[in-house]
Design a protein around this motif. Sequence first.
Motif, PDB file in Angstrom:
ATOM      1  N   GLU A  25       0.927  -1.205  -0.408  1.00  0.00           N
ATOM      2  CA  GLU A  25       0.235   0.176  -0.004  1.00  0.00           C
ATOM      3  C   GLU A  25       1.000   1.226   0.353  1.00  0.00           C
ATOM      4  OE1 GLU A  25      -2.287  -0.460   3.575  1.00  0.00           O
ATOM      5  OE2 GLU A  25      -3.650  -2.222   2.714  1.00  0.00           O
ATOM      6  N   GLY A  26       2.285   1.231  -0.151  1.00  0.00           N
ATOM      7  CA  GLY A  26       3.013   2.573  -0.580  1.00  0.00           C
ATOM      8  C   GLY A  26       3.607   2.424   1.092  1.00  0.00           C
ATOM      9  N   GLY A  27       4.705   3.323   0.962  1.00  0.00           N
ATOM     10  CA  GLY A  27       5.204   3.408   2.807  1.00  0.00           C
ATOM     11  C   GLY A  27       7.057   3.976   2.160  1.00  0.00           C
ATOM     12  N   THR A  63      10.033  14.250   1.465  1.00  0.00           N
ATOM     13  CA  THR A  63      10.567  14.606   0.419  1.00  0.00           C
ATOM     14  C   THR A  63       9.921  16.154   0.123  1.00  0.00           C
ATOM     15  OG1 THR A  63      11.312  12.404  -0.793  1.00  0.00           O
ATOM     16  CG2 THR A  63      10.290  14.597  -2.608  1.00  0.00           C
ATOM     17  N   LEU A  64      10.722  16.348   0.118  1.00  0.00           N
ATOM     18  CA  LEU A  64      10.028  18.749  -0.514  1.00  0.00           C
ATOM     19  C   LEU A  64      10.507  18.816  -1.737  1.00  0.00           C
ATOM     20  CD1 LEU A  64      10.789  19.877   3.033  1.00  0.00           C
ATOM     21  CD2 LEU A  64       8.430  18.854   2.824  1.00  0.00           C
ATOM     22  N   PHE A  65       9.295  19.592  -2.532  1.00  0.00           N
ATOM     23  CA  PHE A  65       9.051  20.131  -3.198  1.00  0.00           C
ATOM     24  C   PHE A  65       9.735  22.081  -3.493  1.00  0.00           C
ATOM     25  CE2 PHE A  65       7.185  16.423  -3.997  1.00  0.00           C
ATOM     26  CZ  PHE A  65       7.443  15.937  -5.359  1.00  0.00           C
ATOM     27  N   SER A  75      16.414   6.778   6.176  1.00  0.00           N
ATOM     28  CA  SER A  75      14.566   5.859   5.475  1.00  0.00           C
ATOM     29  C   SER A  75      13.990   6.529   4.096  1.00  0.00           C
ATOM     30  CB  SER A  75      12.891   6.282   6.441  1.00  0.00           C
ATOM     31  OG  SER A  75      12.106   6.200   6.216  1.00  0.00           O
ATOM     32  N   SER A  76      13.581   6.111   3.745  1.00  0.00           N
ATOM     33  CA  SER A  76      13.814   6.166   1.766  1.00  0.00           C
ATOM     34  C   SER A  76      12.502   7.500   2.269  1.00  0.00           C
ATOM     35  CB  SER A  76      13.532   4.698   1.636  1.00  0.00           C
ATOM     36  OG  SER A  76      12.288   4.488   1.089  1.00  0.00           O
ATOM     37  N   ALA A  77      12.330   7.767   0.923  1.00  0.00           N
ATOM     38  CA  ALA A  77      11.608   8.898   0.174  1.00  0.00           C
ATOM     39  C   ALA A  77      10.225   7.886   0.310  1.00  0.00           C
ATOM     40  CB  ALA A  77      12.020   9.509  -0.851  1.00  0.00           C
ATOM     41  N   TYR A  78       9.269   8.945  -0.290  1.00  0.00           N
ATOM     42  CA  TYR A  78       7.813   7.716   0.181  1.00  0.00           C
ATOM     43  C   TYR A  78       7.981   7.159  -1.205  1.00  0.00           C
ATOM     44  CZ  TYR A  78       2.780   6.877  -0.683  1.00  0.00           C
ATOM     45  OH  TYR A  78       2.051   6.314  -0.635  1.00  0.00           O
ATOM     46  N   LEU A  79       7.454   5.680  -0.986  1.00  0.00           N
ATOM     47  CA  LEU A  79       7.752   4.603  -2.041  1.00  0.00           C
ATOM     48  C   LEU A  79       5.797   4.117  -2.313  1.00  0.00           C
ATOM     49  CD1 LEU A  79      10.393   2.143  -1.215  1.00  0.00           C
ATOM     50  CD2 LEU A  79      10.724   4.377  -2.774  1.00  0.00           C
ATOM     51  N   GLU A  80       5.184   4.125  -3.938  1.00  0.00           N
ATOM     52  CA  GLU A  80       3.791   4.032  -3.824  1.00  0.00           C
ATOM     53  C   GLU A  80       3.604   2.187  -3.450  1.00  0.00           C
ATOM     54  OE1 GLU A  80       0.977   5.600  -4.563  1.00  0.00           O
ATOM     55  OE2 GLU A  80       2.479   7.786  -5.840  1.00  0.00           O
ATOM     56  N   ASP A  97       2.402   4.193   5.653  1.00  0.00           N
ATOM     57  CA  ASP A  97       2.473   5.371   5.552  1.00  0.00           C
ATOM     58  C   ASP A  97       0.787   5.565   6.140  1.00  0.00           C
ATOM     59  OD1 ASP A  97       2.153   8.186   5.024  1.00  0.00           O
ATOM     60  OD2 ASP A  97       2.025   8.599   3.510  1.00  0.00           O
ATOM     61  N   THR A  98       0.697   5.403   8.002  1.00  0.00           N
ATOM     62  CA  THR A  98      -0.668   5.489   8.286  1.00  0.00           C
ATOM     63  C   THR A  98      -1.268   6.570   8.442  1.00  0.00           C
ATOM     64  OG1 THR A  98       0.085   5.392  10.415  1.00  0.00           O
ATOM     65  CG2 THR A  98       0.198   3.629   9.729  1.00  0.00           C
ATOM     66  N   ASP A  99      -0.454   7.216   7.990  1.00  0.00           N
ATOM     67  CA  ASP A  99      -1.065   8.809   7.944  1.00  0.00           C
ATOM     68  C   ASP A  99      -1.931  10.009   6.505  1.00  0.00           C
ATOM     69  OD1 ASP A  99       1.193   9.712   7.380  1.00  0.00           O
ATOM     70  OD2 ASP A  99       1.492  10.905   9.168  1.00  0.00           O
ATOM     71  N   ALA A 100      -0.654   8.583   5.502  1.00  0.00           N
ATOM     72  CA  ALA A 100      -1.310   9.804   4.389  1.00  0.00           C
ATOM     73  C   ALA A 100      -0.790  10.905   4.049  1.00  0.00           C
ATOM     74  CB  ALA A 100      -2.082   9.107   3.847  1.00  0.00           C
ATOM     75  N   ASP A 101       0.403  11.106   4.624  1.00  0.00           N
ATOM     76  CA  ASP A 101       0.791  12.375   4.472  1.00  0.00           C
ATOM     77  C   ASP A 101       2.556  12.166   3.627  1.00  0.00           C
ATOM     78  OD1 ASP A 101       3.047  11.381   6.578  1.00  0.00           O
ATOM     79  OD2 ASP A 101       2.735  13.430   7.419  1.00  0.00           O
ATOM     80  N   ARG A 102       2.811  10.912   3.729  1.00  0.00           N
ATOM     81  CA  ARG A 102       4.059  10.848   2.586  1.00  0.00           C
ATOM     82  C   ARG A 102       5.246  11.159   3.004  1.00  0.00           C
ATOM     83  NH1 ARG A 102       3.401  10.364  -2.993  1.00  0.00           N
ATOM     84  NH2 ARG A 102       0.931   9.955  -3.971  1.00  0.00           N
TER      85      ARG A 102
END
Length: 677
Positions: free
Chosen positions: A52-54, A451-453, A75-80, A108-113
């Motif tokens: 489920e991503g994380g 990860t920031l943009f 930790s890695s960046a967010y992974l789909e 990613d339980t709070d879905a904020d990546r």
Amino acid sequence: MVTSGGLVGVAGATQTGSTNAASQQADETAVNFSGTTSGGQTVVVDEVTLEEGGFVTIHDSSLGDGAVLGSVRGSSAYLEAGTYTNVTVHLDEPLSEDDTLFAMAHRDTDADRAYSFVSSNGETDGPYTSDGDIVMDSAEVTVSASVSMSDQPTDGDSVLVDRVELSEGGFVTMHDSTLLDGEVTGSVVGSSEYLEAGVHENVRVELDDSVTENDTLIPMPHRDTNDNEVYDFVEEDGAADGPFRTDEGGAVIDTAAVTVGTGASTTVADQNSGGYSVVVEETYLPEGGFVTMHDSTLADGAVFESIRGTSDYLEPGYHRNVVVHLDDELTADDSLFGMAHQDTNGNEAYDFPGSEGAEDGPYTVDGDIAMDDGEVTVSGAVDINAQSSDGRTVVIDSVELSEGGFVTVHDSTLLDGAVFDSVLGTSEYLEAGHHHDVEVTLDSPVSETQTLFGMAHEDTNDNETYDFVDSEGDADGPVTANGDIVMESAQVSVPASVSIADQSSEGETVVVEEVTLRDGGFVTIHDGSLLDGAVFDSVRGSSDYLEPGTHTDVEITLDTDYMDDGTVIAMPHTDSNSNEAYDFVETDGADDGPYVAASGPVVHAAALTVDGGDSMDDENGSDAQTTEETMSDGGNDEMNAGEDGTDDAESDGQPGFGVGLAVLAVLGSVLLLRRRI
């Protein structure tokens, strides 16, 4: 350059970078980690599948002792959701010795990546489990070095190493192919200058023994075993400065084919630009010279008039990512030609147009000019590199705008369509042109590695104020190039963060609103004399030991009371000797030093009003107003408390650029002195 067709279009986009999606079918979460050798800054996980991503997180061996949060190294960046191979995890805390590491799949339980496991005290982003067991794999990791070098042309006198990562200071040495025949010292043809521990890219190695024919060269990281910062391996017949070793005991190496005697070459890729500079991907100049950018009028015979700019003088050899600043900026999209030019008169100055072509003419290969062209879209460009942050500022390495505007920092919820809520902060107004090291102050501090943009924004209403969020997108939208948003992403780690508000007390205690410590430690109160160089005497008191994670309303009983109003500077400190006692002062800074981000020690300052005290200098010779002025000089607002007693917009009262430099210089000089003793 990370681009997307629109702000809504970025939702669900997969970020690749150092991770490679082998498959987007994720039936069951799994991790495969074989370990091997690391330079201490990064670790590569062979394969991870996330249902489920994380994230995939690296824990050290203290996990086996129950240090669930404190064992997290990075930790890695967010992974789909999907399967990824060769996932590079940048470590927040570099490895200093061999260890058993655990690669663990986290949700990613709070879905904020954003990876919030540590900062939330384990309440969010916990590990995946299967049949009650945590999904993870372990491996022995040898702390050593890594090196990579691409095949390349050479003039025989120098070569370029792509990347070298060293766990301790040393060198990268070039061996020729006789090494494969057992010539250990005799195969050495050159070595780099001394390199500090860490990651180094595009390292040029000057060759003592010129390469005269095509060969396989072998870059090899070497230690500085005698700590003199001089490469002594050959002179000492191998007794000093030997190579870094792999987990199997062999030398850490790579191989690259080098070609001697090839003609000059230049490669220019299609790119976005603000019109003020262009990047040449690579160029080879056998005898040194320049890379000159010509516009499309070159095709009409405008040999000199087509010149838009030229590089600085480039030494003979192979070069990557050469930035050419344009003397005559572009105002419209165009094809630009990168042309390799000689330095025929040997003065290292570009004289081609001034001499009307008599000097510094172009290199030719088989009668053809050595050049390449690329389509340049005039809009903007953003470059942001991986970095550590105090949670309050992010540095954008470079921004180039064809028209005045801003660079804005968005978090990863941008990819889920949170166009406005993803905005964390934006720069001051930037004039059209090229800007380096743009510091963006975040509206609200962050405490998680994520990860920031960095996104370029226009100033559509010409008021030099960023109105994108307030206008709900009607003004100051993002800069686009060919329909894509101009932005780039990077992983930003936060080793520690701290917030302290203006407050009043009897002068015996100070309350720190919130502190997040990646590895546990303390939060210490320094008075304003810290800014005058009183590293140890400025310490007024420190908290008890704090476990890794986030702590709120930490009350600190001061060892030295405030008798009058003054400045309080909250500074997170490590527990470097793991005894859960604050030893920074007693050891003269040898133990329990401050948490440090790229901009310096992590700090936050506020004003303390002593009930019944006087509004005058504190007894250590620094007052709140002086600190406010120092902060203001650094480009931040003065320290003013809001009506509720907290900092205005979370940005007032924090040390500015000036304060950060002052603290860094003071602490850095003390720690450097101790290393030399």
